[in-house]
Design an enzyme around this catalytic site. Structure first.
Site, short mmCIF file in Angstrom:
data_model
loop_
_atom_site.label_atom_id
_atom_site.label_comp_id
_atom_site.label_asym_id
_atom_site.label_seq_id
_atom_site.Cartn_x
_atom_site.Cartn_y
_atom_site.Cartn_z
N TYR A 253 0.71 -1.26 0.08
CA TYR A 253 -0.06 -0.08 0.10
C TYR A 253 1.00 1.09 0.12
O TYR A 253 2.02 1.00 0.45
CB TYR A 253 -1.00 -0.01 1.13
CG TYR A 253 -0.45 -0.26 2.92
CD1 TYR A 253 -0.12 0.97 3.33
CD2 TYR A 253 0.00 -1.36 3.19
CE1 TYR A 253 0.40 1.08 4.61
CE2 TYR A 253 0.37 -1.44 4.33
CZ TYR A 253 0.79 -0.36 5.33
OH TYR A 253 1.39 -0.30 6.31
N HIS A 301 5.99 -0.14 1.73
CA HIS A 301 5.71 1.06 0.72
C HIS A 301 6.82 0.75 -0.34
O HIS A 301 7.81 0.66 -0.43
CB HIS A 301 5.74 2.36 1.22
CG HIS A 301 4.82 2.29 2.45
ND1 HIS A 301 3.66 2.21 2.62
CD2 HIS A 301 5.33 2.78 3.58
CE1 HIS A 301 3.03 2.32 3.83
NE2 HIS A 301 4.17 2.75 4.68
#
Ligand code: NAG
Ligand code: NAG
Ligand code: NAG
Ligand code: NAG
Ligand code: NAG
Length: 325
Positions: A253, A301
């Protein structure tokens, strides 16, 4: 384009929806996947400027590859789709089900304003934004006055100004955080909650009332000082949109910083980005601390991917990237 929370009638044709989105949102922007076919531009009258800046984010050629997300923030009427909920619950292994989520959100809106206060775009407006990351490259940058001169100043997580005014400025209109990164705010700053799990939503309720006592992967503030009438909660579906459309599903994400940047492109007409990326020596650190870990760690990330997109946006002049020192 994701329209889950769009407040228009369900039976409108999809073309009509696009026109409506466009009319209501004009330049609420997201960058479409660069190669994707355009969606809504043909409907914009040639002589209608969407904003009053020298160049609007969604104008001309630039607009071609844009897509927009209708509702970046949760509101009392916004229904998260099951699909989006299922994406969201996987990012931090959420155990609770949709109805638990829904109950929690309903509780939030008994306390918070029914919808986030976002000024719609307008042809006579040029609203500028500073999105201020926490990179050590802000040290000795002297960007303070430039940051302060933007209409909206978005900071994030443990970002601070005291003692660093010359480089980072003094104003904060929006402060993005999640429970594990929360800091107290003054009563004119908007708390923008990025929730990664249902507990984060519960936290905001408790932190403004009796105090929160749950635990997480790091200590959490039990209470927060901030103006609860100015709290805005990011729509989990927006997170998914950023992941799908802007990062093409790279990583698990998006980072807080990257989502804040895309959010800036949604609520402003002109975006200035500060404090992203490494410093000139290639080291990653926060501007308020001595470098501790020389290795770049971006966890779940996709740091490189995010930085690449940022650079691409800057090249295309969709935002101004101030690199600092
Ligand atoms: C938009 O995408 C098309 C391909 O779909 C490309 O040819 C065009 O150059 C892009 N425009 C801009 C401004 O990036
Ligand atoms: C959301 O769902 C509720 C019932 O579950 C419904 O009453 C409401 O109209 C829905 N809102 C939108 C915007 O679809
Ligand atoms: C959702 O979880 C709650 C407990 O948190 C449970 O009581 C309820 O039956 C569950 N609902 C569904 C539809 O599974
Ligand atoms: C905000 O705080 C200042 C002083 O700290 C106070 O004078 C003012 O009334 C507060 N405003 C609101 C809206 O709470
Ligand atoms: C940055 O990293 C280099 C080499 O890894 C090191 O020599 C230098 O001291 C670091 N800079 C700072 C400001 O810590």
């Amino acid at each position: 384009m994701r329209l889950d929370c769009l407040p228009i009638h369900k039976h409108q044709t999809s073309k009509m929806k696009k026109v409506m989105v466009f009319i209501f949102l004009l330049c609420v922007t997201g960058i479409g996947v660069f190669w994707r076919e355009d969606i809504s531009l043909h409907f914009l009258p040639q002589d209608e400027r969407p904003c009053a800046c020298d160049q609007c984010l969604c104008e001309d050629g630039l607009l071609q590859n844009f897509s927009k997300f209708a509702e970046p923030f949760l509101s009392v009427n916004c229904n998260l789709s099951n699909d989006d909920f299922n994406w969201w619950r996987r990012i931090q292994n959420e155990k609770h089900n949709y109805s638990y989520y829904k109950t929690t959100v309903d509780k939030i809106f008994q306390m918070l304003p029914a919808s986030a206060d976002v000024e719609p775009p307008s042809p006579d407006r040029c609203r500028t934004c500073a999105v201020v990351g926490n990179s050590g490259n802000l040290k000795n940058s002297h960007h303070g006055p430039l940051i302060d001169s933007q209409d909206i100043v978005i900071r994030m997580n443990r970002g601070r100004t005291k003692g660093y005014e010359a480089d980072v400025g003094t104003r904060t209109t929006h402060h993005v955080m999640y429970p594990e990164s929360a800091v107290d705010l003054d009563n004119t700053t908007r708390l923008v909650l990025f929730s990664f799990k249902i507990m984060d939503l519960e936290w905001v309720i408790k932190a403004f009332s009796t105090g929160f006592s749950g635990s997480s992967y790091m200590p959490i503030k039990s209470k927060i000082k901030a103006n609860k009438d100015l709290v805005m909660v990011l729509n989990p579906a927006f997170m998914r949109y950023v992941h799908d459309v802007w990062l093409q599903k790279k990583g698990r994400y998006p980072s807080t910083g990257f989502m804040a940047l895309v959010l800036g492109l949604h609520i402003c007409d002109e975006v200035h980005v500060f404090g992203f990326g490494a410093d000139s020596d290639g080291n990653w650190s926060h501007y308020w601390e001595k470098l501790q870990d020389k290795k770049l760690k971006t966890g779940p990330h996709p740091g490189d991917e995010e930085y690449g997109v940022l650079q691409k946006l800057a090249q295309r002049q969709l935002l101004k990237f101030h690199k600092g020192s």
